[in-house]
Write a protein that holds these residues in place. Structure first.
Motif, mmCIF file in Angstrom:
data_model
loop_
_atom_site.group_PDB
_atom_site.id
_atom_site.type_symbol
_atom_site.label_atom_id
_atom_site.label_comp_id
_atom_site.label_asym_id
_atom_site.label_seq_id
_atom_site.Cartn_x
_atom_site.Cartn_y
_atom_site.Cartn_z
ATOM 1 N N GLY B 58 15.556 35.089 72.750
ATOM 2 C CA GLY B 58 16.479 35.332 73.041
ATOM 3 C C GLY B 58 17.603 35.173 72.193
ATOM 4 O O GLY B 58 17.799 35.958 71.541
ATOM 5 N N GLU B 59 18.908 34.781 72.639
ATOM 6 C CA GLU B 59 20.469 34.908 71.314
ATOM 7 C C GLU B 59 20.575 34.508 70.405
ATOM 8 O O GLU B 59 21.216 35.250 69.406
ATOM 9 C CB GLU B 59 21.272 34.048 72.100
ATOM 10 C CG GLU B 59 23.258 34.730 72.214
ATOM 11 C CD GLU B 59 24.031 33.612 72.649
ATOM 12 O OE1 GLU B 59 23.236 32.490 73.006
ATOM 13 O OE2 GLU B 59 25.343 33.593 71.928
ATOM 14 N N VAL B 60 19.142 33.265 69.398
ATOM 15 C CA VAL B 60 19.539 33.114 68.374
ATOM 16 C C VAL B 60 17.445 32.866 67.926
ATOM 17 O O VAL B 60 17.876 31.521 68.098
ATOM 18 C CB VAL B 60 20.727 31.806 68.151
ATOM 19 C CG1 VAL B 60 22.075 32.451 68.512
ATOM 20 C CG2 VAL B 60 19.748 30.575 69.201
ATOM 21 N N PRO B 61 17.030 34.107 67.795
ATOM 22 C CA PRO B 61 16.329 33.699 66.901
ATOM 23 C C PRO B 61 15.903 33.831 65.928
ATOM 24 O O PRO B 61 14.674 33.195 65.552
ATOM 25 C CB PRO B 61 15.478 35.173 67.946
ATOM 26 C CG PRO B 61 16.686 36.072 67.376
ATOM 27 C CD PRO B 61 18.114 35.591 68.011
ATOM 28 N N ASN B 62 16.638 33.848 64.890
ATOM 29 C CA ASN B 62 16.692 34.317 63.327
ATOM 30 C C ASN B 62 16.079 32.431 63.102
ATOM 31 O O ASN B 62 16.927 31.815 63.401
ATOM 32 C CB ASN B 62 17.883 33.800 62.917
ATOM 33 C CG ASN B 62 17.857 35.991 62.779
ATOM 34 O OD1 ASN B 62 16.873 37.175 63.752
ATOM 35 N ND2 ASN B 62 19.335 36.395 62.960
ATOM 36 N N GLY B 63 14.835 32.336 62.091
ATOM 37 C CA GLY B 63 14.379 31.235 61.679
ATOM 38 C C GLY B 63 13.695 30.898 62.411
ATOM 39 O O GLY B 63 12.852 30.242 61.706
ATOM 40 N N TYR B 64 13.532 31.341 63.647
ATOM 41 C CA TYR B 64 12.932 30.212 64.562
ATOM 42 C C TYR B 64 11.023 31.148 65.267
ATOM 43 O O TYR B 64 11.589 32.734 65.493
ATOM 44 C CB TYR B 64 12.752 29.594 65.960
ATOM 45 C CG TYR B 64 14.238 29.511 65.484
ATOM 46 C CD1 TYR B 64 15.448 29.714 65.399
ATOM 47 C CD2 TYR B 64 14.481 27.284 64.671
ATOM 48 C CE1 TYR B 64 16.663 29.269 64.770
ATOM 49 C CE2 TYR B 64 15.393 26.680 64.690
ATOM 50 C CZ TYR B 64 16.538 27.538 64.821
ATOM 51 O OH TYR B 64 17.934 26.772 64.981
ATOM 52 N N ASN B 65 9.903 30.684 65.155
ATOM 53 C CA ASN B 65 8.874 31.636 65.709
ATOM 54 C C ASN B 65 8.231 30.445 67.152
ATOM 55 O O ASN B 65 8.268 29.614 66.678
ATOM 56 C CB ASN B 65 7.292 31.471 64.696
ATOM 57 C CG ASN B 65 8.280 32.587 63.788
ATOM 58 O OD1 ASN B 65 8.626 33.503 64.099
ATOM 59 N ND2 ASN B 65 7.323 32.484 62.784
#
Lengths: 116, 115
Positions: B58-65
């Motif tokens: 989505g818009e803010v995926p960094n740091g998440y899996n």
């Protein structure tokens, strides 16, 4: 990119009076959907009202109605006869049919306080 | 029906720790998504899934899996938590994707603090 802007971080209204929350959006699409969600202190997200862009008639749901101005890209929410239970965060949201129901774009939110 | 269930409701992590936010729905919905809510920024889409085995950013995926091994579950993983990930996280689901009347069902949220 589509954006949704709510310029009023906080609003307050006397119980039983009418209040209008503002929302503007930016899009190049012609077909899209707009929503207002309510988030009380319980954090639950509650759909208040939806508007389809191709419908000229403004949506209404009991005491809640919208003023949809497509040319101005404006979508305000009017709450009539405000009640204490209306106190909450209100979010304006947007999506297009191609984006899908699970991909909403939200505004920053407006915290509504009802004064008894 | 329970709807969309998120666990835990509250969590405190130290910087660098990992954890998984759980999300389960019992409505046989194909579409699921994760949002984060930050003051003054509304809700922003992190990742979403259009069915088992299919996920996208989505818009803010960094740091998440994320992964979607079953229709019911859509966990969100923080591999190395950072203070910037302090937020309230919402999981949502819907039956289909396109129609204007398609309703998005939200969980009750997970409040995460990273110290």
């Amino acid at each position: 990119a589509q954006t949704v802007t709510q310029s009023q971080p906080e609003m307050s209204v006397q119980e039983a009076e009418t209040v209008t929350l503002s929302c503007t959006y930016d899009t190049s699409e012609s077909d899209y959907y707009l929503f207002w969600y309510k988030q009380p202190p319980s954090r639950q997200m509650i759909l208040v009202i939806r508007q389809e862009a191709y419908k000229q008639q403004n949506a209404t749901e009991n005491r809640f109605s919208v003023n949809f101005q497509k040319a101005a890209k404006s979508f305000s929410l009017k709450i009539s006869d405000s009640q204490l239970g209306d106190a909450a965060m209100y979010f304006c949201a947007y999506r297009t049919p191609s984006r899908g129901a699970q991909k909403l774009v939200f505004g920053q939110g407006t915290r509504l306080t009802i004064n008894p | 029906n329970a709807g969309v269930t998120q666990t835990p409701k509250f969590q405190v992590l130290k910087t660098g720790q990992s954890m998984t936010l759980q999300c389960a729905q019992d409505m046989n919905h194909e579409y699921m998504s994760w949002y984060r809510q930050d003051p003054g920024m509304g809700l922003r889409l992190i990742h979403y899934s259009v069915g088992a085995g299919i996920t996208d950013q989505g818009e803010v995926p960094n740091g998440y899996n994320v992964s979607r091994s079953t229709t019911e579950d859509f966990p969100l993983r923080l591999l190395s938590a950072a203070p910037s990930q302090t937020s309230v996280y919402f999981c949502a689901s819907s039956y289909s994707s396109r129609g204007p009347n398609e309703k998005l069902f939200f969980g009750s949220g997970t409040q995460l603090s990273v110290l």
